[in-house]
Write a protein that holds these residues in place. Sequence first.
Motif, PDB file in Angstrom:
ATOM      1  N   VAL A   1      27.618   2.455   5.529  1.00 45.62           N
ATOM      2  CA  VAL A   1      27.279   2.771   3.919  1.00 45.62           C
ATOM      3  C   VAL A   1      28.806   2.554   3.505  1.00 45.62           C
ATOM      4  O   VAL A   1      29.325   2.659   3.744  1.00 45.62           O
ATOM      5  CB  VAL A   1      26.531   4.392   3.748  1.00 45.62           C
ATOM      6  N   ARG A   2      28.686   2.134   2.576  1.00 44.92           N
ATOM      7  CA  ARG A   2      29.745   2.313   1.727  1.00 44.92           C
ATOM      8  C   ARG A   2      30.173   2.575   0.079  1.00 44.92           C
ATOM      9  O   ARG A   2      29.532   1.374  -0.253  1.00 44.92           O
ATOM     10  CB  ARG A   2      30.589   0.941   2.208  1.00 44.92           C
ATOM     11  N   THR A   3      30.470   2.450  -0.547  1.00 38.82           N
ATOM     12  CA  THR A   3      30.490   2.723  -1.723  1.00 38.82           C
ATOM     13  C   THR A   3      31.828   3.279  -2.166  1.00 38.82           C
ATOM     14  O   THR A   3      33.172   4.018  -1.835  1.00 38.82           O
ATOM     15  CB  THR A   3      29.991   3.277  -1.883  1.00 38.82           C
TER      16      THR A   3
ATOM     17  N   GLY B   1      27.255  -0.329 -12.670  1.00 38.49           N
ATOM     18  CA  GLY B   1      28.150  -0.138 -12.029  1.00 38.49           C
ATOM     19  C   GLY B   1      29.208   0.001 -10.933  1.00 38.49           C
ATOM     20  O   GLY B   1      30.059  -0.080 -10.709  1.00 38.49           O
ATOM     21  N   THR B   2      27.866   0.986  -9.993  1.00 39.55           N
ATOM     22  CA  THR B   2      28.108   1.283  -8.508  1.00 39.55           C
ATOM     23  C   THR B   2      27.659  -0.072  -8.005  1.00 39.55           C
ATOM     24  O   THR B   2      26.580   0.343  -8.345  1.00 39.55           O
ATOM     25  CB  THR B   2      28.015   2.166  -8.577  1.00 39.55           C
ATOM     26  N   LYS B   3      28.358   0.118  -7.280  1.00 40.40           N
ATOM     27  CA  LYS B   3      27.592  -0.664  -5.650  1.00 40.40           C
ATOM     28  C   LYS B   3      27.847  -0.007  -4.277  1.00 40.40           C
ATOM     29  O   LYS B   3      28.841   0.857  -3.724  1.00 40.40           O
ATOM     30  CB  LYS B   3      29.004  -1.921  -5.319  1.00 40.40           C
TER      31      LYS B   3
ATOM     32  N   GLU C   1       0.933  -1.220  -0.227  1.00 35.81           N
ATOM     33  CA  GLU C   1      -0.177   0.104   0.026  1.00 35.81           C
ATOM     34  C   GLU C   1       0.473   1.260  -0.149  1.00 35.81           C
ATOM     35  O   GLU C   1       0.646   1.803  -0.753  1.00 35.81           O
ATOM     36  CB  GLU C   1      -1.296  -0.035   1.602  1.00 35.81           C
ATOM     37  N   SER C   2       1.842   1.169   0.463  1.00 36.61           N
ATOM     38  CA  SER C   2       2.710   2.014   0.890  1.00 36.61           C
ATOM     39  C   SER C   2       3.274   2.304  -0.619  1.00 36.61           C
ATOM     40  O   SER C   2       4.284   3.217  -0.778  1.00 36.61           O
ATOM     41  CB  SER C   2       3.321   2.650   2.256  1.00 36.61           C
ATOM     42  N   GLY C   3       4.320   1.000  -0.812  1.00 34.84           N
ATOM     43  CA  GLY C   3       4.966   1.391  -1.625  1.00 34.84           C
ATOM     44  C   GLY C   3       6.325   1.850  -1.068  1.00 34.84           C
ATOM     45  O   GLY C   3       7.490   1.882  -1.912  1.00 34.84           O
ATOM     46  N   VAL C   4       6.843   1.164  -0.383  1.00 32.72           N
ATOM     47  CA  VAL C   4       8.043   0.992   0.937  1.00 32.72           C
ATOM     48  C   VAL C   4       8.875  -0.272   0.924  1.00 32.72           C
ATOM     49  O   VAL C   4       7.735  -1.655   1.268  1.00 32.72           O
ATOM     50  CB  VAL C   4       8.256   1.799   1.608  1.00 32.72           C
ATOM     51  N   ILE C   5      10.296  -0.450   0.127  1.00 31.46           N
ATOM     52  CA  ILE C   5      10.348  -1.181   0.613  1.00 31.46           C
ATOM     53  C   ILE C   5      11.553  -1.177   1.400  1.00 31.46           C
ATOM     54  O   ILE C   5      12.232  -0.441   1.337  1.00 31.46           O
ATOM     55  CB  ILE C   5      10.851  -2.470  -0.551  1.00 31.46           C
ATOM     56  N   ARG C   6      11.786  -2.608   2.729  1.00 29.90           N
ATOM     57  CA  ARG C   6      12.932  -2.185   3.488  1.00 29.90           C
ATOM     58  C   ARG C   6      13.570  -3.655   3.320  1.00 29.90           C
ATOM     59  O   ARG C   6      13.197  -4.586   4.240  1.00 29.90           O
ATOM     60  CB  ARG C   6      12.487  -1.980   5.383  1.00 29.90           C
ATOM     61  N   MET C   7      14.986  -3.308   3.120  1.00 25.44           N
ATOM     62  CA  MET C   7      15.549  -4.541   3.236  1.00 25.44           C
ATOM     63  C   MET C   7      17.202  -4.491   4.346  1.00 25.44           C
ATOM     64  O   MET C   7      16.870  -3.307   4.534  1.00 25.44           O
ATOM     65  CB  MET C   7      16.702  -4.586   2.021  1.00 25.44           C
ATOM     66  N   ALA C   8      17.487  -5.188   4.933  1.00 24.48           N
ATOM     67  CA  ALA C   8      18.306  -5.350   5.943  1.00 24.48           C
ATOM     68  C   ALA C   8      19.452  -6.211   5.561  1.00 24.48           C
ATOM     69  O   ALA C   8      19.090  -7.196   5.414  1.00 24.48           O
ATOM     70  CB  ALA C   8      17.521  -5.068   7.606  1.00 24.48           C
ATOM     71  N   GLY C   9      20.298  -6.310   6.472  1.00 21.64           N
ATOM     72  CA  GLY C   9      21.641  -7.259   6.466  1.00 21.64           C
ATOM     73  C   GLY C   9      22.195  -7.187   5.428  1.00 21.64           C
ATOM     74  O   GLY C   9      21.681  -7.962   4.428  1.00 21.64           O
ATOM     75  N   ASN C  10      23.828  -6.904   5.701  1.00 25.29           N
ATOM     76  CA  ASN C  10      24.333  -6.971   4.340  1.00 25.29           C
ATOM     77  C   ASN C  10      23.435  -6.893   2.809  1.00 25.29           C
ATOM     78  O   ASN C  10      23.663  -7.398   2.850  1.00 25.29           O
ATOM     79  CB  ASN C  10      24.557  -8.513   3.835  1.00 25.29           C
ATOM     80  N   VAL C  11      23.036  -5.712   3.092  1.00 24.30           N
ATOM     81  CA  VAL C  11      22.928  -4.697   1.525  1.00 24.30           C
ATOM     82  C   VAL C  11      23.178  -4.711   0.814  1.00 24.30           C
ATOM     83  O   VAL C  11      24.732  -4.119   1.247  1.00 24.30           O
ATOM     84  CB  VAL C  11      21.606  -3.246   2.634  1.00 24.30           C
ATOM     85  N   ALA C  12      23.564  -4.939   0.131  1.00 24.53           N
ATOM     86  CA  ALA C  12      24.496  -4.389  -1.536  1.00 24.53           C
ATOM     87  C   ALA C  12      23.500  -3.746  -2.778  1.00 24.53           C
ATOM     88  O   ALA C  12      22.132  -4.614  -3.130  1.00 24.53           O
ATOM     89  CB  ALA C  12      24.478  -5.889  -2.309  1.00 24.53           C
ATOM     90  N   LEU C  13      23.564  -3.077  -3.062  1.00 27.78           N
ATOM     91  CA  LEU C  13      22.817  -2.184  -4.440  1.00 27.78           C
ATOM     92  C   LEU C  13      23.627  -2.177  -5.736  1.00 27.78           C
ATOM     93  O   LEU C  13      24.589  -1.515  -5.224  1.00 27.78           O
ATOM     94  CB  LEU C  13      22.047  -1.046  -3.797  1.00 27.78           C
ATOM     95  N   LEU C  14      22.798  -2.428  -6.452  1.00 28.47           N
ATOM     96  CA  LEU C  14      24.233  -2.929  -7.790  1.00 28.47           C
ATOM     97  C   LEU C  14      22.940  -1.604  -8.507  1.00 28.47           C
ATOM     98  O   LEU C  14      22.340  -2.083  -9.304  1.00 28.47           O
ATOM     99  CB  LEU C  14      24.669  -3.949  -9.212  1.00 28.47           C
ATOM    100  N   GLN C  15      23.835  -0.170  -8.784  1.00 27.74           N
ATOM    101  CA  GLN C  15      23.959   0.138  -9.934  1.00 27.74           C
ATOM    102  C   GLN C  15      24.099   0.976 -11.386  1.00 27.74           C
ATOM    103  O   GLN C  15      24.923   1.567 -10.974  1.00 27.74           O
ATOM    104  CB  GLN C  15      22.745   1.908  -9.030  1.00 27.74           C
TER     105      GLN C  15
END
Length: 161
Positions: A152-154, A129-131, A113-127
């Motif tokens: 946070v690390r990038t 070529g950037t992680k 309903e709210s359109g929110v995703i909450r991710m937890a635990g060793n999260v890694a976003l790839l976008q």
Amino acid sequence: MRQFVLATALCLVSASFALGQEFKVDFGVSTSDRDAPIEVSANALSVDQATGKAIFDGDVEITQGNMRLTAAMVNVVYDEAGDGIAQLLASGGVNIESGRDSAEAETAEYDVESGVIRMAGNVALLQQGTKITAGKMDVNLNDNTAAFHGRVRTVLQPGNN
């Protein structure tokens, strides 16, 4: 001179962060996709009518429009009326792909309903070529923004910010 160059570089990096406070992600489920069916496949399903929960277990794959979620287990929580999905609670090697972006974590909660995703635990976003790694990430599908929390690390590439 070295100290001046280092100080200037740090100022430039700080300025790029200040200007880019709102981090964009391509996880947006369009308005038409939000009304699209949520398709689920898994090795097993158990349903508890009393609590209004359904648990999909084993190689779970969920798709809605352009978004795809995979995990070891997903608990589907229905709304109070029992005619719609309120939340998807995923655990065990969660991976979400949509558009050009993908993310992984130990757990994810998608509030439909709210359109929110909450991710937890060793999260890694790839976008592109950037992680980016963090302890937690909140993605707002309404405006395609993300917020990262917990170490946070990038790596920032000069000229690509």
